[in-house]
Structure formats: structure tokens, C-alpha cells
Design an enzyme around this catalytic site. Structure first.
Site, PDB file in Angstrom:
ATOM      1  N   CYS A  31      -0.776 -18.370   3.690  1.00 20.04           N
ATOM      2  CA  CYS A  31       0.239 -17.776   4.550  1.00 20.04           C
ATOM      3  C   CYS A  31      -0.218 -17.848   6.005  1.00 20.04           C
ATOM      4  O   CYS A  31      -1.280 -17.331   6.344  1.00 20.04           O
ATOM      5  CB  CYS A  31       0.480 -16.319   4.143  1.00 20.04           C
ATOM      6  N   HIS A  70       0.693  -8.727   3.894  1.00 21.41           N
ATOM      7  CA  HIS A  70       1.595  -9.744   3.360  1.00 21.41           C
ATOM      8  C   HIS A  70       2.642  -9.163   2.406  1.00 21.41           C
ATOM      9  O   HIS A  70       3.788  -9.608   2.369  1.00 21.41           O
ATOM     10  CB  HIS A  70       0.771 -10.807   2.625  1.00 21.41           C
ATOM     11  N   ASN A 110      15.816 -12.863   9.086  1.00 19.12           N
ATOM     12  CA  ASN A 110      16.357 -13.389   7.839  1.00 19.12           C
ATOM     13  C   ASN A 110      15.371 -12.994   6.769  1.00 19.12           C
ATOM     14  O   ASN A 110      14.203 -13.353   6.844  1.00 19.12           O
ATOM     15  CB  ASN A 110      16.475 -14.918   7.878  1.00 19.12           C
ATOM     16  N   HIS A 123       8.482 -10.517   8.628  1.00 14.88           N
ATOM     17  CA  HIS A 123       8.575 -11.002  10.006  1.00 14.88           C
ATOM     18  C   HIS A 123      10.026 -11.174  10.430  1.00 14.88           C
ATOM     19  O   HIS A 123      10.919 -11.226   9.592  1.00 14.88           O
ATOM     20  CB  HIS A 123       7.848 -12.349  10.158  1.00 14.88           C
ATOM     21  N   GLN A 125      12.478 -12.788  14.093  1.00 19.29           N
ATOM     22  CA  GLN A 125      12.451 -13.798  15.144  1.00 19.29           C
ATOM     23  C   GLN A 125      13.195 -13.313  16.382  1.00 19.29           C
ATOM     24  O   GLN A 125      13.947 -12.333  16.316  1.00 19.29           O
ATOM     25  CB  GLN A 125      13.116 -15.090  14.658  1.00 19.29           C
TER      26      GLN A 125
HETATM   27 ZN   LIG Z   1       0.953 -13.301   4.770  1.00 23.74          ZN
END
Ligand SMILES: [Zn+2]
Length: 280
Positions: A31, A70, A110, A123, A125
């Protein structure tokens, strides 16, 4: 750089960029957002950085990491973690918007493969436009303001912020979140406003994940005041969340008649959905 074209009849703006076909759909090794990964060599709590594949061209697209964990979700950040994300959104809106050639900063997310998110690490944007895009321009021109009395469509509220389902949603699942007192954008929100928003976002996104007892794919965006010097004094900052799911794992596709006419058929009754979300 992408080439800007306009549909001569509808006026729709389209960025043509053949080089984007070469961008990876999935990272090949690990990742990139985890600490030690390609984009995050150093430990962090929240961070933003330039998108390697900027759809609008260099300097206009950023990635925002909500946490180094994560496996976290937005709700699992808690109100404190969400507040850090909100502060970063505010800082990036101000910094990007300060440029002379940036008129509109769009913060968005998204979430989930169903809406094209290729990396599961939490995350979002940010896009910095050199103009006010058509849809927010129409929302602004229409004098958007919160639903004063959503009644059966109300979902929940936290202090000065509330969430409800709009009267005529085009998606099966659509929520609006707004402050009860007008704020143009995050930069106008004080500590109390931001804490209320953090609490509301965590609450709403938690309810949405429990709705089908599975992480809900969604698209989320902030409608903030354009970052131009003058005008738009009535802009009312709000957040919209939509999901393409009409049931657990059931995608709602925009069908030909809807695309052809820009008129929609929604089989989810907003009042019933609001009642289910309130009960969670
Ligand atoms: Zn990650």
C-alpha cells in the site's frame, strides 16, 4: 496537460487526456499510503501530497490521507481523528484557493471499488479548478440553503450541524449535511463548528456502514464558497454523500432513459430510508 473541449450543444466541459490510460489501476507492491510506502516514507497522522496522476494537470490535484492505519474507516477515526482531517481539508482549501488561477477547490472522496477507489487505505482527494465548475455554479446560482424542516427526512444532528435526506434525491442513497448558521466554507468554521461537523460525519458514516452491515460504497464532496476574491456572499457550505447501492451489494445503474433525459427514477423512498438511518 489535458486538453479542454466543450460539447458545442450542451456546453459540457470535457478534459481529454489519453496519457491517463497508462496510470496503474492498482499498486504493484504494497500500500503506497501505509507508513514506509511509496507516498508515505515517514510516520504521519494525516497528510496531503500531490497526486501522481493529476487529472486537471500539475499542481491541481492532491491526495489526503485520513490516518496511517490501513484498516481504519472514517467512523473509526472518532471525532478527534475526524477533526484532524477537517483541519487539513480547511488548510488545503485555503492554500490551494489562494492561488490567482484557482477559483474553486473541491474536496471529495470515492470510497470502495464500486465507485472506482482502487486503494482501500482511508483517503480522499482535492481538485483545484481554474473556474467554478458548472454544477456548483448552478447550486450557488439557485441560492442553495439547508432544508429548514426536513421532518421525516431528518437523519441526525450534532450541535450546529445536521444531516437529512433531500426531497428529490437522484441516487438511492443521498444525504446532505450543513451548518444551521450560514458558513461559506471550512475557513469560516470555528473550533466549535468543526467539532460539530467531525461528530456528525463520524455519526452519519457509521450509520451508513451499518445500514447493510457492510462498508458502503459512497461518493462524498464538499460544496464550499468559490475561492475568488469577490461575490458569492450567500454561499452556504454543505456536504453531499451519495451511494450507488439500492440494497446490499446491489448497484443502481443510471439507465438510458435517465441519461437521455436527465430525469431520474428512484425506488428508495427518502422518508423510509431516513427512518431506517435514524433507528441505527
Ligand atoms: Zn495502507
Amino acid at each position: 496537460m489535458p486538453e479542454v473541449r466543450h460539447d458545442p450543444f450542451l456546453g459540457t466541459r470535457v478534459l481529454i487526456d489519453g496519457s491517463r490510460l497508462e496510470r496503474p489501476t492498482l499498486p504493484t507492491t504494497g500500500c503506497p499510503f501505509c507508513v514506509g510506502g511509496l507516498e508515505s516514507p515517514e510516520p504521519y497522522r494525516v497528510k496531503s501530497f500531490p497526486n501522481r496522476w493529476p487529472a486537471l494537470g500539475p499542481g491541481r490535484c492532491e491526495v489526503v490521507l485520513y490516518t496511517s492505519d490501513h484498516d481504519a474507516t472514517f467512523p473509526s477515526l472518532g471525532a478527534e481523528g475526524a477533526r484532524e482531517v477537517i483541519d487539513l481539508w480547511a488548510e488545503r482549501t485555503m492554500t490551494l484557493g489562494a492561488a490567482d488561477d484557482v477559483d474553486y477547490v473541491l474536496v471529495f472522496e470515492n470510497r470502495g471499488p464500486a465507485v472506482g477507489a482502487t486503494i482501500t487505505h482511508p483517503h480522499g482527494q482535492i481538485y483545484a479548478f481554474d473556474h467554478v465548475p458548472d454544477r456548483p455554479a448552478r447550486v450557488l446560482a439557485a441560492g442553495w440553503r439547508p432544508d429548514d424542516d426536513p421532518g421525516e427526512r431528518a437523519v441526525c444532528h450534532h450541535g450546529s450541524w445536521s444531516a437529512w435526506i433531500p426531497e428529490a434525491p437522484t441516487f438511492p442513497l443521498e444525504l446532505h449535511l450543513a451548518p444551521t448558521e450560514r458558513r461559506g466554507g471550512l475557513v469560516d468554521c470555528d473550533d466549535a463548528d468543526r467539532d460539530d461537523l467531525a461528530g456528525l460525519l463520524v455519526d452519519v458514516l457509521d450509520r451508513l456502514d451499518r445500514l447493510f452491515e457492510e462498508p458502503l460504497p459512497y461518493m462524498l464532496w464538499l460544496y464550499q464558497r468559490p475561492t475568488v476574491a469577490e461575490g458569492y456572499d450567500d454561499a452556504w457550505f454543505h456536504i453531499r454523500i451519495v451511494s450507488p447501492w439500492r440494497g446490499k451489494g446491489l448497484m443502481r445503474f443510471i439507465a438510458a432513459a435517465e441519461l437521455a433525459t436527465d430525469e431520474y427514477i428512484n425506488e428508495i423512498v427518502p422518508e423510509s430510508l431516513a427512518s431506517r438511518l435514524r433507528a441505527l
